[in-house]
Scaffold this active site. Structure first.
Site, PDB file in Angstrom:
ATOM      1  N   ASP A   9       0.872  -1.173   0.000  1.00 45.54           N
ATOM      2  CA  ASP A   9       0.000   0.000   0.000  1.00 45.54           C
ATOM      3  C   ASP A   9       0.911   1.224   0.000  1.00 45.54           C
ATOM      4  O   ASP A   9       1.960   1.209   0.648  1.00 45.54           O
ATOM      5  CB  ASP A   9      -0.878  -0.005   1.254  1.00 45.54           C
ATOM      6  N   ASP A  10       0.507   2.271  -0.740  1.00 46.43           N
ATOM      7  CA  ASP A  10       1.365   3.455  -0.789  1.00 46.43           C
ATOM      8  C   ASP A  10       1.246   4.297   0.479  1.00 46.43           C
ATOM      9  O   ASP A  10       2.087   5.143   0.742  1.00 46.43           O
ATOM     10  CB  ASP A  10       1.049   4.308  -2.028  1.00 46.43           C
ATOM     11  N   ASP A  53      -2.981  -3.198  -2.602  1.00 42.05           N
ATOM     12  CA  ASP A  53      -3.859  -2.033  -2.707  1.00 42.05           C
ATOM     13  C   ASP A  53      -4.051  -1.695  -4.182  1.00 42.05           C
ATOM     14  O   ASP A  53      -3.160  -1.908  -5.003  1.00 42.05           O
ATOM     15  CB  ASP A  53      -3.195  -0.854  -1.969  1.00 42.05           C
ATOM     16  N   ASN A 339      15.637 -67.659  -3.367  1.00 40.83           N
ATOM     17  CA  ASN A 339      15.160 -67.911  -4.729  1.00 40.83           C
ATOM     18  C   ASN A 339      15.230 -69.405  -5.056  1.00 40.83           C
ATOM     19  O   ASN A 339      14.298 -69.980  -5.614  1.00 40.83           O
ATOM     20  CB  ASN A 339      16.017 -67.148  -5.745  1.00 40.83           C
ATOM     21  N   ASP A 348      10.732 -62.250  -4.875  1.00 40.95           N
ATOM     22  CA  ASP A 348      10.182 -60.911  -5.141  1.00 40.95           C
ATOM     23  C   ASP A 348       9.336 -60.423  -3.964  1.00 40.95           C
ATOM     24  O   ASP A 348       9.380 -59.256  -3.588  1.00 40.95           O
ATOM     25  CB  ASP A 348       9.306 -60.932  -6.400  1.00 40.95           C
ATOM     26  N   GLU A 374      18.939 -57.104  -4.471  1.00 43.63           N
ATOM     27  CA  GLU A 374      18.433 -57.250  -3.102  1.00 43.63           C
ATOM     28  C   GLU A 374      19.140 -56.284  -2.161  1.00 43.63           C
ATOM     29  O   GLU A 374      19.343 -56.579  -0.991  1.00 43.63           O
ATOM     30  CB  GLU A 374      18.566 -58.693  -2.612  1.00 43.63           C
TER      31      GLU A 374
HETATM   32  P1  GH3 Z   1      24.942 -62.609   0.677  1.00 42.38           P
HETATM   33  O1  GH3 Z   1      24.455 -62.968   2.039  1.00 42.38           O
HETATM   34  O2  GH3 Z   1      26.420 -62.704   0.572  1.00 42.38           O
HETATM   35  O3  GH3 Z   1      24.436 -61.260   0.279  1.00 42.38           O
HETATM   36  O4  GH3 Z   1      24.340 -63.700  -0.312  1.00 42.38           O
HETATM   37  P2  GH3 Z   1      23.248 -63.525  -1.396  1.00 42.38           P
HETATM   38  O5  GH3 Z   1      22.784 -64.876  -1.827  1.00 42.38           O
HETATM   39  O6  GH3 Z   1      22.187 -62.618  -0.888  1.00 42.38           O
HETATM   40  O7  GH3 Z   1      24.028 -62.741  -2.541  1.00 42.38           O
HETATM   41  P3  GH3 Z   1      24.229 -63.006  -4.059  1.00 42.38           P
HETATM   42  O8  GH3 Z   1      24.784 -61.735  -4.601  1.00 42.38           O
HETATM   43  O9  GH3 Z   1      25.017 -64.266  -4.295  1.00 42.38           O
HETATM   44  O10 GH3 Z   1      22.785 -63.268  -4.655  1.00 42.38           O
HETATM   45  C1  GH3 Z   1      21.850 -62.271  -4.838  1.00 42.38           C
HETATM   46  C2  GH3 Z   1      20.681 -62.881  -5.538  1.00 42.38           C
HETATM   47  O11 GH3 Z   1      19.587 -61.964  -5.619  1.00 42.38           O
HETATM   48  C3  GH3 Z   1      21.026 -63.280  -6.942  1.00 42.38           C
HETATM   49  C4  GH3 Z   1      19.852 -62.753  -7.757  1.00 42.38           C
HETATM   50  O12 GH3 Z   1      19.297 -63.723  -8.599  1.00 42.38           O
HETATM   51  C5  GH3 Z   1      18.849 -62.328  -6.753  1.00 42.38           C
HETATM   52  N1  GH3 Z   1      18.047 -61.194  -7.202  1.00 42.38           N
HETATM   53  C6  GH3 Z   1      18.483 -60.009  -7.639  1.00 42.38           C
HETATM   54  N2  GH3 Z   1      17.428 -59.215  -7.978  1.00 42.38           N
HETATM   55  C7  GH3 Z   1      16.314 -59.950  -7.760  1.00 42.38           C
HETATM   56  C8  GH3 Z   1      14.907 -59.700  -7.923  1.00 42.38           C
HETATM   57  O13 GH3 Z   1      14.461 -58.640  -8.360  1.00 42.38           O
HETATM   58  N3  GH3 Z   1      14.040 -60.699  -7.580  1.00 42.38           N
HETATM   59  C9  GH3 Z   1      14.485 -61.877  -7.097  1.00 42.38           C
HETATM   60  N4  GH3 Z   1      13.585 -62.793  -6.746  1.00 42.38           N
HETATM   61  N5  GH3 Z   1      15.799 -62.155  -6.944  1.00 42.38           N
HETATM   62  C10 GH3 Z   1      16.704 -61.227  -7.267  1.00 42.38           C
HETATM   63 MG    MG Z   2      22.696 -60.568  -0.514  1.00 38.80          MG
END
Ligand code: GH3
Ligand code: MG
Length: 459
Positions: A9-10, A53, A339, A348, A374
């Protein structure tokens, strides 16, 4: 909620008066005595709202408003024109200049605080979204929207009232209200039923409603999930300010006093609609492209790309403010065996559960992302060394406690090893890469040391 208000405002006594009123309500106030100065302050001080204003020497309020709305740096800041009473032509000129709202002199407290609160609340909400948008734009994921792109053809407005608000509203003799479809509803229960599936763009509630408690209705609209953020406008009688104050308390965005001035109604309704659409537009384009670009598809938490864009920013902030920051890397132990034993889908599911847990167990300012495979990374800003250790240990335990469905009626659990690096807020040499490298070395030692543990780098 507090906000930074720019008063323009002036006449110094006018500025002082508004400043005193606003300060008494704990608003932060900055002031300007002319249009040019106001524009400068708007660009440099980023106020949440501007009270402008109309009549000023040099460039007047309309011109100032136009310039503010043309400038991408300031166009999102709400502008309230402070006009002399009875100057209808001023209101039209203000609308054309892009003003968001009006106050008439002498300015009444109730109106002043209602407008300032409502508009600054809306702005702060959009700021959050605009900020995330800017990040998305930096990542090349989205374009910054312009307000012009956001306008819709028709706004649907429901009026809850036992009596007409303005004669002949339905067949709209006033072009000011064109593009807005008003419909009356006098059964409040029916309305509450309807908005569960079919939301209008805005609801106006007559506080003189006799068939139902209008305040209860406002509160029900506010607390329902779908209509929590829906613009709500109250229609009040001059003598019923007590009820109006309550309504504003409950979260009504704005109000109109009977007898209703069509121009004022048009301005207020349009302001609410424009803001709502802007927010929706930001939100939609965010969820469509930005989120896809920065979120991990499997777990729904942030991805590596987002971490790479954010960690430098968080570290710079920590250096600037001399605050600590820690970074941890979490790696699932023997994940390959999961896995191999249960199948890739169950693997997964483990990653999803961990992502979910991180997302809900951390503070809003923390950053959790899936770094790859992972491996997860968590960044804790403003957290002292001991605090970071406690949090890491808590995360480790929570993950070990997760019961994962093996798909065959049985469940199992997994553990993680965590390596953590700490930045104490003083070193100038720290970089995102050096932090991650040290966290990774600590992780290696956690694995070496037998897994299922937290190792914090040596101090
Ligand atoms: P460490 O205790 O030494 O970490 O052993 P690790 O078995 O966890 O390690 P490693 O690196 O040998 O294996 C990792 C595995 O994770 C291998 C791979 O197939 C799996 N992985 C990576 N990405 C994914 C994913 O998106 N989904 C699934 N289900 N598995 C995955
Ligand atoms: Mg691992």
């Amino acid at each position: 909620m507090t906000a930074r208000v720019l008063v323009v405002d002036d006449l110094a006594p006018n500025v002082k008066l508004l400043e005193a009123k606003l300060r008494a309500e704990y608003f932060e106030v900055i002031t300007a005595l002319g249009g040019r100065e106001a524009i400068e302050l708007a660009r440099t001080q980023s106020p949440d709202i501007i009270l402008l204003d109309v009549m000023m020497p040099g460039i007047d309020g309309f011109e100032t408003c136009k310039l503010l709305k043309e400038d991408p740096l300031t166009r999102h800041i709400p502008v309230v024109m402070v006009t002399a009473l009875d100057q209808r032509s001023d209101r039209i000129a203000g609308l054309e200049a892009g003003a968001d709202d009006f106050l008439t002199k002498p300015v009444q407290d109730l109106a002043l605080f209602a407008r300032v609160r409502n508009l600054s609340r809306l702005k702060q909400m959009t700021d959050e979204l605009r900020h995330r948008h800017a990040q998305g734009a930096q990542l090349g994921a989205i374009e910054t929207p312009k307000i012009e792109d956001v306008e819709r053809e028709i706004g649907e407005v429901i009026i809850i009232s036992d009596r007409p608000v303005i004669e002949g509203l339905e067949n709209d003799s006033e072009s000011l209200l064109s593009g807005i479809n008003f419909s009356y509803q006098n059964d409040s229960r029916e309305l509450l039923d309807r908005i569960r599936t079919d939301l209008p763009d805005m609801i106006m509630v007559d506080l003189g409603l006799e068939s139902y408690d209008p305040l209860r209705l406002c509160s029900a609209i506010r607390s329902a999930e779908g209509s929590r953020l829906l613009p709500l406008l109250a229609i009040a009688d001059q003598e019923d300010t007590r009820r109006l104050v309550k309504a504003l308390d409950i979260g009504v965005n704005d109000y109109l006093m009977r007898p209703i001035d069509v121009q004022e109604m048009a301005a207020r309704v349009r302001t609410q609609l424009r803001r709502k659409w802007y927010v929706e537009h930001l939100r939609d384009s965010l969820s469509q492209s930005l989120e896809l670009a920065v979120l991990d598809g499997l777990t729904g938490i942030y991805n590596r790309r987002f971490l790479q864009s954010q960690l430098p920013r968080l570290l710079t902030k920590a250096v600037k403010r001399e605050l600590p920051l820690s970074v941890m890397i979490l790696d699932v132990d023997f994940f390959k065996a999961v896995n191999d034993t249960y199948g890739h889908d169950v693997g997964d599911a483990v990653l999803r559960e961990i992502g979910h847990m991180l997302h809900f167990s951390l503070r809003g300012m923390d950053l959790a992302c899936r770094y790859g495979g992972e491996e997860f990374v968590v960044v804790l800003p403003e957290t002292p060394r001991e605090g970071s250790e406690v949090i890491a240990e808590r995360l480790r335990k929570e993950i070990a406690g997760l019961q994962i469905d093996a798909g065959n009626g049985q469940s199992f659990s997994v553990t993680v090893s965590i390596g953590m690096a700490f930045f104490d807020g003083t070193s100038r040499e720290e970089t995102p890469a050096s932090l991650l490298k040290r966290a990774d070395e600590a992780l290696y030692r956690a694995k070496e040391g037998g897994r299922n543990r937290v190792i914090l780098e040596a101090a």
